[in-house]
Design an enzyme around this catalytic site. Structure first.
Site, short mmCIF file in Angstrom:
data_model
loop_
_atom_site.label_atom_id
_atom_site.label_comp_id
_atom_site.label_asym_id
_atom_site.label_seq_id
_atom_site.Cartn_x
_atom_site.Cartn_y
_atom_site.Cartn_z
N TYR A 1 0.85 -1.20 0.00
CA TYR A 1 0.00 0.00 0.00
C TYR A 1 0.88 1.24 0.00
CZ TYR A 1 -3.14 3.46 2.17
OH TYR A 1 -3.87 4.59 2.47
N LYS B 1 1.57 4.02 -2.95
CA LYS B 1 1.22 5.43 -2.74
C LYS B 1 2.44 6.33 -3.01
CE LYS B 1 -3.16 5.37 -1.77
NZ LYS B 1 -4.15 6.05 -2.61
C1 VAH Z 1 -4.90 2.52 6.64
N1 VAH Z 1 -6.62 4.14 7.23
O1 VAH Z 1 -4.81 2.30 7.83
C2 VAH Z 1 -5.67 3.76 6.21
C3 VAH Z 1 -4.73 4.90 6.04
C4 VAH Z 1 -3.38 6.32 7.40
C5 VAH Z 1 -3.73 4.96 7.17
O2 VAH Z 1 -4.10 4.89 4.83
O3 VAH Z 1 -4.38 1.81 5.80
#
Ligand code: VAH
Length: 312
Positions: A139, A143
């Site tokens: 993730y 990003k």
């Molecule tokens: C997560 N709520 O926990 C999301 C976010 C800041 C974290 O990207 O993956």
């Protein structure tokens, strides 16, 4: 017109409501790849949009005369670790399509980034806008890729891409899907129903957080900021930082008997690699960002809304 991708996630519904108040009900198109609940269909235009299908996106941009895209579609931190190939497709291939689309049709794009775009080598307290970014989740990697690709498309093709790194978001009427910060959302439901909460993070795990109204206001504010005002394409924004035990202490002002058990799981290592405190002075200085909800006010409004939703 505005298209919101992944609009059935934690932020889409609230953003659609806010933008429809400003720009008109029919000028904000919610979209996702699943059938929406009835109240979403009743709230305004909702269509199918699969960010992996470039032709589908082109048709939407032309048929609905789209000017802005708010690109929420993504697998969040914890769920991304459980299906890396899917996270790479949605979070990376998806953002390639959005950037190409924005270039082809001269769209303004918002692509959210996250505290998860930093890793254990980044300074954690505070974490500035520009520093080392070596995240350890797919993730986070996706990003950072979106941030860098967005900057490339901005400087190479003049695509007007803007991005904010959001902290954990607290919202009462929606749940995130598979994040690491979601304990801070779930505790309100459990406190009001069972009075017991099983916390998957250690009590002293400090994370930057923001209330959903502040988060969505920041998004609209940066989208409405004249381009020449922005010095960065990606800014940190936060409200406050807190630990689970600090949150639960505040929750106990409303549910005194709340019992908490700490059973850290795989999400602890993700949280331990993330910022503890965000330095968002760039956003505050460049385009006047300021948060309105501190911890006490956040917890207050979460309980007020939860009581209405749970009819307690
Ligand atoms: C997560 N709520 O926990 C999301 C976010 C800041 C974290 O990207 O993956």
């Amino acid at each position: 017109r505005v298209l919101i991708t992944g609009s059935l996630g934690q932020l889409g519904q609230g953003l659609a409501k806010l933008l429809r108040q400003k720009y008109g009900r029919d000028n904000v198109i919610m979209s996702d790849i699943i059938k929406p609940p009835k109240h979403i269909l009743d709230s305004g235009p909702y269509i199918f949009a699969d960010v992996l299908e470039f032709k589908n996106l082109q048709e939407i941009v032309v048929n609905y005369d789209i000017d802005w895209i708010i690109h929420f579609s993504a697998l969040l931190s914890a769920v991304g670790e459980m299906d890396v190939p899917l996270a790479i497709k949605v979070n990376i291939q998806g953002v390639h399509n959005i950037m190409e689309l924005a270039k082809q049709y001269r769209l303004r794009v918002f692509c959210p980034s996250t505290i998860g775009a930093f890793g254990p080598d980044s300074p954690r307290n505070p974490t500035p806008d520009v520093t080392i970014q070596r995240p350890r989740t797919i993730y986070g990697v996706s990003k950072v890729h979106a941030e860098l690709l967005g900057e490339y498309y901005y400087y190479k093709f003049g695509v007007d891409i803007r991005s904010l790194r959001f902290p954990g978001v607290l919202s009462a009427d929606t749940h995130a899907g598979g994040g690491t910060t979601d304990y801070a959302v779930q505790v309100f439901d459990d406190a009001m129903t069972t009075g017991k909460f099983n916390c998957y993070l250690e009590p002293n795990t400090m994370l930057p957080m923001i209330y959903v109204d502040d988060c969505l206001r920041a998004l609209v504010e940066i989208m409405e900021t004249p381009n020449e005002t922005l010095k960065l394409r990606t800014y940190n924004v936060a409200a406050i930082s807190f630990t689970p035990e600090q949150l639960f202490e505040e929750v106990r002002k409303h549910v005194p008997k709340l019992e908490v058990e700490y059973n850290p799981d795989g999400r602890q290592s993700i949280a331990d690699s993330w910022p503890q405190v965000f330095d968002d002075s760039g956003a505050r200085n460049d385009w006047g960002w300021s948060h309105h909800y501190d911890l006490e006010k956040m917890v207050q409004v979460m309980f007020e809304l939860k009581r209405k939703i749970l009819k307690l």
